[in-house]
Design an enzyme around this catalytic site. Structure first.
Site, short mmCIF file in Angstrom:
data_model
loop_
_atom_site.label_atom_id
_atom_site.label_comp_id
_atom_site.label_asym_id
_atom_site.label_seq_id
_atom_site.Cartn_x
_atom_site.Cartn_y
_atom_site.Cartn_z
N HIS A 1 2.55 1.27 4.92
CA HIS A 1 1.85 2.36 3.64
C HIS A 1 2.63 3.70 4.35
O HIS A 1 1.77 4.13 4.97
CB HIS A 1 0.60 2.10 4.35
N CYS B 1 2.62 -2.32 -0.93
CA CYS B 1 1.72 -3.04 -0.64
C CYS B 1 1.18 -3.87 -1.95
O CYS B 1 2.47 -4.69 -2.52
CB CYS B 1 0.97 -3.37 0.17
N GLU C 1 1.09 6.32 2.50
CA GLU C 1 0.20 6.81 2.77
C GLU C 1 -0.87 7.14 3.67
O GLU C 1 -1.53 8.13 3.89
CB GLU C 1 -0.48 6.52 1.22
#
Ligand SMILES: Nc1ncnc2c1ncn2[C@@H]1O[C@H](COP(=O)(O)OP(=O)(O)O)[C@@H](O)[C@H]1O
Ligand SMILES: [Mg+2]
Lengths: 734, 83, 231, 83
Positions: free
Chosen positions: C203, C86, C205
């Site tokens: 994302h 990002c 994560e």
């Protein structure tokens, strides 16, 4: 005759001015007058509401901090506490929607920070006029992107909220922002300037001319003139706030602070006088040391500026260096601008001269308290009578259902919450879109369930019952996620309290809310009052937004609203009555704002909440959704859409009207889905809690099919209802 | 007639300009010294059909007031040329 | 093997990346402050999401000049593995480690939602445990993710198989309706020519635990661990 | 010497300008017709100390290339005046 007009221009009455003169034993100078005018404004002093607010129950076993500090705090075990508060930013948002809403978020975050807590979630409760109006669309999209712009940048997930659309908010939208934080109990801070000799350190943004008299502006009705009140609106800098949050939390964790206070409404005047007053101390402040954004700010401007992203630290002199080091590491300006004294006087210096010298307590606590006149408004009688026999019955229930689902108030709020980063911090385990959001608490099994609720049609028709329902609905939403309601923060949005009918609404609402909070054992630990929400003499509906926090002991037990499995049995908990007053059905189909809101029996509500809580925590049910706007049919549709599963439902009419059965908003009800073999356990629980429940159908297929006494009333594909519900706001906004 | 219009919308004096401040800070750490007071706003360029300069001027002014700037926090100015 | 998560003052997904590597995957990881002048001892650097220095002017524009970025560039040029997520992706394009740029989302709105991406190249250190053409469900959360590159650049990216992720439907169709931000060619992630620097808007994560709604992000981290172990 | 500098950063030709498009659409629905091709960029104003105009020019150019514009997607131009 000197300065005769000054206090009036600043919003003080002649009597209030006289009180100041009497208290000081002399006439205030211009700076002092300015300080009094902001501190004694409605926004800061609560002079019209303070007495009424005393009705709220505010204590409880778990309550660590009730109203009076920057935010309420509740014990959640494991040495941790949750800290939360809601606040309005209505007037600034009406004038500059993006920045008004953004700085509203910034302000409420600093309140949580001031308690020493790490902000972990944001919510927002919004009210606008009709989306047909381009001006409203402009406000709506500006407010939503402002809320997102601030929260997304600072990295606090915006996990929930509500949006309603009604004509009374056309010129006066409501923007209420709520922040929730988690704090180690040992690190709880107070906004107190204890310890004479301690330093007063100002950290964060430099001070500019923005927002002077913002609180005065918030304490007046909106008018043409308010559009000219340019400096009252501020621009936010979320990046700066992020630095402030990180730096302050590091200071708190290292035990470097004696006191911590945010600068919000009334800026430095409020922060200094309140911290000193709370601690029973005084303070000396040297304005020459305050970092300024532009040259030549006057003492008056510096004391009243509402520049954002600033905090006040009270620090022992021996820790000054350590404090500065941390602030500088985060790239923040920090400077000791004064020190705590023991004489209870707030003394302001500029160019070595005293420019203001006032007892701190007088500013912070001694504003006059009013008991405004309260008279029941005439409209109540006019609209409360609703003869259902005169109301034509439903002919095409499919069409009614689609109309309800696509009305912006009921439709999916996805258009709103996709603009919010609700996932950052990877702790959001129930996303926006369910009854309440759930945020997990790191290093524990626990979660916080969060919601905001208020149906202001109900409070308009009957503020007492409406107030009760706002609390009950919030509790119901919390319990539907599997959590136990802990406590409430509230934002009371009303018209001009100096009008007797408005004040009557206000009192009745608080009475109703208090009753519900007492019975449901959810004390009010903090909140905010926003009066003067009127334009050209026409007030908004009373809108007491309830922000509620619940505790989920084990996040693995959490529950969401969507149907999960084909073949699950659908069970309706609670009783339905011939109640249509204040319903969205009556509003949207019959164009009526009439009748009494649905009745609320708090004991029944308790039975429902208990049953739901136990059923979810014993793993008996697979989904739970409370019934609210649009009643049973809408609730079933939402369970279907979110689960991409159909349902076949068979109802009995008994003595009910079809419209009341399908779309009525009787309280204390929920729909759950359950595996067939768990039915006996649910029945046992319900019986134990004295709750009536009925199996009404099963999950399956790709249509929502509802029949009543064998006759088909609703038969729509999930695709059809999803199209109406999901895309409605998006379509209106494009 | 076709006119070329340039509109500049700037944060009002006294209003915080976090963007300008951030850029100023960045330039400073990049070792550009001696820079004061950066302000950052918007620059719009468009072409517009209109009867004459005066009419276009009025239109543009109206557009600025209504949409292009929020005069609560922003100032605007513009210039118009025949295309 | 040690991961480093770069922390700019406005980073806000640093915690999430750290948490995933440490608590979910059980690998050593440390934060690296933006004013540090060294990345010694790290085998893989993560540039997390957030708003680095407030992201004023352009996302990542100011972060690019931070002391740590000079080290990240050297590390990347030595062949070190760098993952930009990002805002991290935006910074990598600004600093020139990755080609192209990220414009405002086409509808000018921030988007936080799950998307599906199709994995276009599984022969990279970041994707080696993924089956070819596999569809991953991962969230996005950005206002500036509209990938742009000129035609020549795009041709070169395609030729060299540098496009790693493309927005697609859940069934794997790369289409306009599956494109959340207007990105050219539905590009969600690209890799450097040498194959050691990956930038992506989604994302991973945030998709590392079932309780969060998806575990597809783990493929990327596990691939990374796999390549580091093979080194 | 003190110089006043204005820098204009615009989206490059051929690059989508969603902001410009959105404003064009909004103006259209507000009944402003006959408007073509709106482009929206940034306008920076600053004051800078420098030896002489030429030195300042070079500095500003460098600042634009390095920070103020991303030349992959943006063009810039500037003007400098004595303050
Ligand atoms: N302004 C908002 N911000 C974030 N989420 C919102 C907002 N408005 C509504 N939502 C989400 O949409 C869902 C439905 O909202 P609402 O209809 O008010 O629910 P309920 O009737 O259960 O209170 C909730 O999960 C809520 O959090
Ligand atoms: Mg609900």
């Amino acid at each position: 005759m000197k300065e005769t007009k000054n206090w009036q221009e600043m919003g003080l009455t002649d009597t209030e001015y006289q009180l100041i003169v009497d208290g000081l034993g002399r006439e205030p100078n211009y700076v002092e007058l300015g300080m009094f005018s902001v501190m004694w404004s409605e926004h800061c002093s609560y002079k019209h509401s303070r007495k009424a607010l005393k009705m709220f129950p505010t204590t409880g076993e778990r309550v660590l901090q009730g109203p009076g500090e920057n935010a309420g705090v509740v014990d959640i075990g494991d040495g941790l506490a949750v800290c939360f508060k809601i606040e309005s930013h209505n007037h600034p948002s009406a004038i500059e929607p993006y920045q008004g809403a953004a700085t509203g978020v910034g302000g409420i975050i600093r309140d949580i920070l001031a308690m020493g807590a790490r902000p972990v979630a944001l919510l927002n409760s919004l009210r606008f006029g009709s989306l047909q109006n381009p001006r409203v669309r402009h406000l709506f999209s500006g407010v939503v992107s402002g809320i997102g712009g601030y929260g997304n940048c600072i990295g606090i997930p915006t996990v929930g909220g509500e949006v309603y659309f009604a004509p009374c908010y056309e010129a006066n939208p409501l923007v209420n922002a709520m922040c929730v934080g988690v704090v180690n109990k040992n690190h709880l801070m107070k906004g107190q300037a204890t310890g004479p000799g301690n330093l007063v350190i100002l950290v964060g943004a430099s001070t500019g001319r923005d927002g002077i008299h913002g609180v005065t502006f918030a304490s007046e009705e909106l008018s043409e003139a308010s559009e000219k009140k340019r400096p009252s609106v501020q621009v936010g800098d979320p990046f700066m706030e992020k630095l402030l949050v990180e730096a302050c939390l590091e200071l708190v964790e290292n035990d470097y602070l004696v006191g911590l206070q945010d600068l919000g409404g009334a800026g430095l005047t409020c922060a200094t006088s309140e911290t000193a007053s709370r601690a029973g101390t005084g303070m000396e402040i040297n304005l020459d040391l305050v970092p300024l954004r532009e040259k030549n700010l006057t003492p008056y401007e510096i004391m009243l500026s509402e520049s954002q992203e600033r905090m006040l630290l009270i620090v022992e002199p021996s820790k000054e260096n350590k404090v500065m080091e941390i602030c500088h590491r985060w790239g923040l300006n920090a400077i000791a601008i004064g020190r705590v004294t023991d004489d209870r006087i707030l003394r302001i210096f500029k160019d070595r001269k005293i420019v203001a010298e006032v007892p701190a307590r007088m500013l912070a606590e001694d504003a006059p308290i009013y008991s405004p006149l309260a008279i029941e408004p005439d409209y109540i009688k006019e609209i409360s009578s609703l003869n259902l026999d005169e109301l034509s019955e439903v002919i095409d229930a499919n069409r009614v259902l689609l109309t309800l689902l696509s009305s912006p108030t009921i439709a999916s709020k996805e258009w709103v919450y996709v603009q919010y980063d609700y996932m950052v911090r990877t702790s959001t385990v129930i996303h926006p879109g369910s009854d309440s959001a759930v945020v997990r608490i790191r290093d524990t099994t626990k979660g916080l369930a969060l919601t905001t609720d208020c149906n202001s049609l109900y409070t308009y028709l009957d503020p007492y019952v409406g107030g009760m329902i706002a609390v009950a609905e919030a509790a119901r939403n919390i319990v539907c996620s599997g959590a136990r309601p802990l406590a409430v923060t509230d934002c009371l949005n009303f018209g001009n309290p100096e009008k007797p009918d408005i004040f009557w609404q206000f009192l009745k609402t608080i009475e109703g809310m208090s009753e519900a909070c007492r019975i449901l054992q959810t004390p009010v630990v903090g909140g905010n009052v926003s009066f003067y929400n009127e334009r050209s003499g026409s007030p908004i509906h009373p809108t007491p937004t309830v922000g509620m926090v619940g505790l989920l002991e084990n996040i693995d037990k959490r529950c969401t609203l969507e149907f999960k499995n084909q073949g699950d049995i659908i069970v309706l908990l609670g009783n339905s009555f011939n109640e249509l007053g204040g319903s969205q059905y009556l509003l949207l189909i019959h164009d009526l704002v009439k009748g009494s809101p649905p009745a609320l029996d708090l004991q029944k509500e308790k039975s429902l909440l208990e049953t739901l809580y136990q059923a979810i925590n014993e793993g008996i049910i697979n989904s739970a959704h409370d019934l609210s706007e649009g009643g049973l049919a809408v609730a079933l549709a939402e369970c279907c859409i979110n689960g991409s599963l159909g349902a076949r439902v068979a109802l009995e009419k008994d003595n009910l009207r079809i419209d009341a059965l399908l779309f009525g908003e009787s309280q204390s009800r929920a729909v759950v889905s359950i595996m067939p073999d768990k039915i006996p356990s649910l029945w046992q629980l319900a019986q134990k809690n004295g709750l009536e429940i009925n199996a009404i159908g099963y999950v399956g297929g790709d249509t929502l099919h509802i029949q009543v006494d064998g006759q088909e009333w609703v038969n729509l594909t999930i695709e059809e209802i999803e199209e109406s519900w999901k895309k409605s706001i998006e379509k209106l906004m494009s | 007639m076709l006119y070329k219009v340039k509109v500049i919308v700037m944060p009002r004096k006294g209003i915080l300009d976090p963007q300008g401040q951030a850029v100023a800070r960045a330039l400073y750490t990049m070792d550009y010294k001696g820079i004061n007071s950066i302000r950052i706003g918007k620059h719009l360029e468009m072409e517009i059909e209109g009867e004459n300069q005066q009419v276009v001027e009025e239109t543009v002014k109206e557009m600025c007031e209504k949409l292009l700037a929020n005069t609560v926090i922003e100032d605007y100015r513009f210039c118009i040329k025949e295309a | 093997m040690k991961f480093g998560v770069i922390v700019f003052p406005g980073s806000n997904c640093d915690l999430d990346a750290y948490h995933l590597v440490k608590d979910v995957l059980g690998k050593p990881v440390e934060y690296i402050w933006h004013q540090k002048n060294s990345v010694e001892g790290f085998d893989c650097l993560i540039l997390p999401g957030g708003f680095s220095y407030g992201d004023y002017l352009r996302c990542g524009a100011i972060a690019r000049f931070s002391p740590i970025m000079q080290e990240v560039v050297k590390f990347a040029n030595r062949g070190g593995l760098v993952l930009g997520i990002c805002n991290g992706f935006q910074i990598l394009t600004e600093v020139g480690l990755l080609p192209g740029a990220l414009l405002r989302n086409k509808d000018l709105k921030f988007h936080c939602q799950y998307v599906h991406v199709k994995v276009e190249n599984v022969n990279t250190p970041f994707t080696n445990l993924i089956e070819p053409e596999r569809i991953l469900k991962v969230p996005i959360a950005h206002g500036d993710g509209n990938y742009y590159i000129d035609e020549q650049g795009l041709n070169s990216l395609s030729e060299k198989k540098q496009v790693i992720f493309r927005y697609a439907t859940a069934e794997g169709t790369v289409s306009n309706e599956a494109n959340p931000n207007g990105a050219l060619f539905n590009i969600a992630g690209v890799i450097s020519e040498k194959g050691n620097v990956l930038g992506m808007m989604p994302h991973p994560e945030r998709a590392g635990e079932a309780i969060l709604g998806s575990t597809d992000g783990l493929y990327i981290f596990q691939s990374l661990i796999n390549s580091l172990e093979r080194l």
